[in-house]
Design an enzyme around this catalytic site. Sequence first.
Site, PDB file in Angstrom:
ATOM      1  N   VAL A  67     -35.603 -10.782   1.224  1.00 17.44           N
ATOM      2  CA  VAL A  67     -36.411  -9.954   0.324  1.00 17.44           C
ATOM      3  C   VAL A  67     -36.767 -10.657  -0.978  1.00 17.44           C
ATOM      4  CG1 VAL A  67     -35.555  -7.776   1.272  1.00 17.44           C
ATOM      5  CG2 VAL A  67     -34.399  -8.810  -0.713  1.00 17.44           C
ATOM      6  N   ASN A  94     -31.251  -1.511  -1.087  1.00 19.67           N
ATOM      7  CA  ASN A  94     -29.824  -1.806  -1.164  1.00 19.67           C
ATOM      8  C   ASN A  94     -29.531  -3.302  -1.240  1.00 19.67           C
ATOM      9  OD1 ASN A  94     -26.851  -1.322  -0.646  1.00 19.67           O
ATOM     10  ND2 ASN A  94     -27.387  -2.430   1.234  1.00 19.67           N
ATOM     11  N   SER A 148     -25.653  -0.182 -10.408  1.00 23.91           N
ATOM     12  CA  SER A 148     -24.263  -0.550 -10.687  1.00 23.91           C
ATOM     13  C   SER A 148     -23.933  -0.213 -12.127  1.00 23.91           C
ATOM     14  CB  SER A 148     -24.086  -2.057 -10.451  1.00 23.91           C
ATOM     15  OG  SER A 148     -22.886  -2.541 -11.009  1.00 23.91           O
ATOM     16  N   TYR A 161     -26.650 -10.901 -12.305  1.00 26.74           N
ATOM     17  CA  TYR A 161     -26.497  -9.668 -11.525  1.00 26.74           C
ATOM     18  C   TYR A 161     -26.608  -8.450 -12.438  1.00 26.74           C
ATOM     19  CZ  TYR A 161     -24.454  -6.011  -8.626  1.00 26.74           C
ATOM     20  OH  TYR A 161     -24.245  -4.837  -7.936  1.00 26.74           O
ATOM     21  N   SER A 164     -30.089  -8.006 -13.757  1.00 22.92           N
ATOM     22  CA  SER A 164     -31.005  -7.492 -12.732  1.00 22.92           C
ATOM     23  C   SER A 164     -30.836  -5.992 -12.543  1.00 22.92           C
ATOM     24  CB  SER A 164     -30.776  -8.216 -11.407  1.00 22.92           C
ATOM     25  OG  SER A 164     -29.549  -7.842 -10.795  1.00 22.92           O
ATOM     26  N   LYS A 165     -29.605  -5.515 -12.671  1.00 22.90           N
ATOM     27  CA  LYS A 165     -29.364  -4.079 -12.513  1.00 22.90           C
ATOM     28  C   LYS A 165     -29.830  -3.295 -13.735  1.00 22.90           C
ATOM     29  CE  LYS A 165     -27.679  -4.214  -8.362  1.00 22.90           C
ATOM     30  NZ  LYS A 165     -28.423  -3.628  -7.223  1.00 22.90           N
TER      31      LYS A 165
END
Length: 252
Positions: A67, A94, A148, A161, A164-165
């Site tokens: 993706v 997801n 998250s 990470y 990005s969230k």
Amino acid sequence: MSRLQGKYALITGASQGLGLQLALQFAQEGAAGIAIVARGAELLEEARHLIQNAAPEMKVLAVTADVSQPQDIERIVATTLNEFQGRLDILINNASTIGSSPMPFLLDYPLEDFRNVLNTNLIAPFLLIKKVLPAMIENGGSIINVTSDAGVTGYPGWGAYGISKFGLEGLSQTWAAELEESNVRVNWVDPGNMNTAMHRAAEPDEDPTQWADPQEVTDIFIYLASDESKDFHGQRFEAQEDDFEKATHEAA
């Protein structure tokens, strides 16, 4: 066990962990078809067999794709809509990557790794929503983004990470606001600490037996994917808190 009767779903990152559990639960809830997406062909094929065995009459489409690559997203959407005759009711964003492991501080974060995390965790959900919307607008549908607590609080060492969230939370809010007058609802769920391969890689020194099994956090996703949650739009849920009980109580 038929809350998703007749519905068609697309789930990314579905060869293991939460994505696989969601696909299995969706099958048990009567979904008419499920497209599962992951990078690893072997694990994805194993997942397809598990899901198909759980619901022999259901269409199960396995799409091996990355993706983080826009051309793969084009292929995912085209293949899925072709298989489901232009119909899509549920999108679960997801798929996610933790990036460099062990995770370095931002000062030492490799640029290419940083870009790959953003492409997978943030750009991909943006593109997938954009591409599937025409198929969802007429009949309505449910988009659920997996977030998250690292997207709410900046933790040292969680680098790309977490960033990005943070972006995914803002993306979710903006899509929800722009789709307010449509039949498509957008919500996002923080599943909490789960015993998954990605989480074990992120925190190798922690005891994974203290984390939830992915199958323990699927209820809120099923609820948000079903027509029972038609009045819930633009909201953030925490799967391991009391959000599911609050949501179903309010709806009743």
